[in-house]
Scaffold this active site. Structure first.
Site, PDB file in Angstrom:
ATOM      1  N   HIS A  23      24.761  49.768  38.510  1.00 53.90           N
ATOM      2  CA  HIS A  23      26.030  49.841  37.779  1.00 53.90           C
ATOM      3  C   HIS A  23      27.050  48.871  38.361  1.00 53.90           C
ATOM      4  O   HIS A  23      27.156  48.733  39.582  1.00 53.90           O
ATOM      5  CB  HIS A  23      26.628  51.242  37.878  1.00 53.90           C
ATOM      6  CG  HIS A  23      25.981  52.270  37.016  1.00 53.90           C
ATOM      7  ND1 HIS A  23      24.711  52.741  37.249  1.00 53.90           N
ATOM      8  CD2 HIS A  23      26.445  52.937  35.923  1.00 53.90           C
ATOM      9  CE1 HIS A  23      24.425  53.669  36.332  1.00 53.90           C
ATOM     10  NE2 HIS A  23      25.456  53.799  35.519  1.00 53.90           N
ATOM     11  N   GLN A  83      50.126  36.932  46.081  1.00 55.45           N
ATOM     12  CA  GLN A  83      48.715  36.532  46.111  1.00 55.45           C
ATOM     13  C   GLN A  83      48.379  35.748  47.376  1.00 55.45           C
ATOM     14  O   GLN A  83      47.334  35.957  47.994  1.00 55.45           O
ATOM     15  CB  GLN A  83      48.386  35.656  44.899  1.00 55.45           C
ATOM     16  CG  GLN A  83      48.287  36.394  43.578  1.00 55.45           C
ATOM     17  CD  GLN A  83      47.827  35.459  42.483  1.00 55.45           C
ATOM     18  OE1 GLN A  83      46.741  34.899  42.570  1.00 55.45           O
ATOM     19  NE2 GLN A  83      48.648  35.283  41.461  1.00 55.45           N
TER      20      GLN A  83
END
Length: 457
Positions: free
Chosen positions: A297, A447
């Site tokens: 998954h 960031q």
């Protein structure tokens, strides 16, 4: 490099492509896959948001369900068996959203010029049961209507976003129709219309809280078959950039809050995804059989236990990657469990994960590059980025230079260390390896700090 990358998607792609070629020279297959993805990323159109949108429903007032028109920031809308809700039980970004009951409708009374995509945030109201709704459009001033896309189910109280690939030119207006659920109510918020824009400017809209793409669209994926190696699939429970030639996701992005974690058992209904475009190969539940690799998954089953529909959605094969068993069942699973423990401890998390490269080592031994008769690429690496926030609102604005970001990069092999912390790295390093622009909706100054840091908690 960071500042330059943020200024230009093309610069990011160039830097990322060179990094991929340097790090992943396992076979000629690798460069073919990477070239296809990077070409798709480089040519994908960005979206220009139509003036007046997104419609946030913050400026109008309508307190009854009786049919009436209300003037909002984008224009005049008619709400039939619908109102502007501002109660605690209303799912909303900000202080208001639309609440619809029975078979109510929310209709634009004005046209816009063209619509490439329409994005809508939705959720069920309070403790009500699930309902379904549809997006309809009219190109003749409301005289007749046609449905766009598929019927959508609102089954959780957390807002999630769905994108309709409308590709309409000329004048058009839209309508939302609640089509099932009776008196159960749904909330609609942040209705956005975008048109094609071939300039290098990024989108000027940001999804709302709990959106699976709140932090950005890492590869600028587009819901168009024109971009088969970077095909955007926005689902109720997660969002995907899918690669047709790899037959796996490039990346999957999702949000986890306490409302996503319940008592629904694991469904184990692995199955082909019949929503893929016509003519695309559909990986089946048995395509990995005998390969030595798990059906790994991306968005985990245990992250979606609030309902059967939520859990079942994670077993679509478009959410799978060939994963070495000792990777999938070892440090990868331990990190998934740890992530959920952060949520139960009072946090919400945004997760982006994926894979890159070609060539992994499964339980059969030796490097394997493809399985299923060459139809499915086996990645060389699996990676994940987890942004951790205390429960709250206005999530994007709460991300700062002190926000915890957990990033891992694991080799897709059976011979790896069992401790997931061994594989911690930086967001910058994942961007260099993949060419993606992760966390692109976060302010650049933030960031620069959080993408360069390696988690040490």
């Amino acid at each position: 490099m960071k500042a330059l990358k943020k200024l230009s998607l093309m610069a990011a792609l160039c830097l990322g492509l060179s990094a991929c070629k340097k790090e992943n020279q396992l076979t000629p297959e690798t460069s073919v896959f990477d070239q296809k993805l990077n070409t798709s990323m480089a040519t994908a159109s960005t979206q220009a948001v139509t003036a007046g949108f997104p419609e946030t429903f913050e400026s109008g007032t309508k307190g009854s369900y009786a049919v009436a028109s209300v003037t909002l920031s984008s224009g005049s809308w008619t709400l039939d068996d619908a109102l502007i809700g501002n109660l605690a039980a209303d799912a909303k970004n900000g202080s208001q959203s639309v609440r619809i009951r029975n078979t109510g409708t929310v209709s634009m009374n004005f046209d816009v010029s063209g619509a490439n995509t329409v994005t809508v945030a939705h959720a069920k109201y309070g403790t009500d049961a699930s309902s379904t709704w549809q997006l309809w459009y009219s190109t003749n001033g409301g005289s007749s209507w046609q449905q766009s896309g598929s019927t959508v189910t609102s089954s959780t109280t957390a807002l999630s976003t769905v994108t309709f690939n409308t590709s309409i030119s000329g004048n058009v207006r839209f309508q939302i129709r609640k089509v099932s659920g009776g008196t159960n109510r749904i909330n609609i918020d942040d209705f956005s219309i975008s048109t094609s824009d071939t300039t290098s400017n990024p989108p000027i809209t940001t999804p709302g809280d709990n959106s699976h793409l709140l932090l950005g669209n890492p590869s600028n994926a587009v819901a168009s078959t024109t971009y088969p190696e970077n095909y955007l699939m926005e689902r109720t429970y997660y969002s995907i950039s899918y690669s047709k030639s790899r037959a796996t996701p490039n990346w999957v992005s999702w949000h986890i809050g306490t409302s996503d974690l319940g008592s629904t058992p694991r469904q184990d209904d692995f199955r082909a995804d019949n929503t893929l475009p016509a003519g695309w190969y559909q990986v089946s539940n048995s395509s990995y059989s005998g390969s030595g690799f798990d059906r790994g998954h991306n968005c985990p089953s245990a992250d979606r236990t609030a309902s059967v529909a939520a859990n079942s959605s994670t077993f679509l094969m478009t959410n799978m990657m060939p994963q070495a068993p000792n990777n999938n069942q070892g440090p990868w699973a331990d990190l998934e469990n740890y992530t959920r423990s952060l949520v139960t401890a009072g946090n919400e998390v945004y997760v982006i994960c994926g894979s890159y490269g070609s060539g992994g080592t499964g339980s059969n031994g030796g490097i394997t590059y493809t399985i299923d008769n060459g139809r499915i690429n086996v990645p060389s690496n699996t990676w994940k980025v987890i942004v951790v926030l205390p429960n709250g609102n206005n999530d994007l604005s709460r991300i700062n230079s002190s926000t915890r970001v957990i990033t891992v990069n694991m080799p897709n092999t059976n011979g790896l260390n069992s401790n997931w912390k061994t594989y911690r790295t930086t967001v910058d390093s994942i961007e260099a390896a993949t060419g993606y622009n992760l966390l692109s909706n976060v302010p650049i100054a933030v960031q620069n700090v959080i993408e360069a840091a390696t988690d040490n908690q």
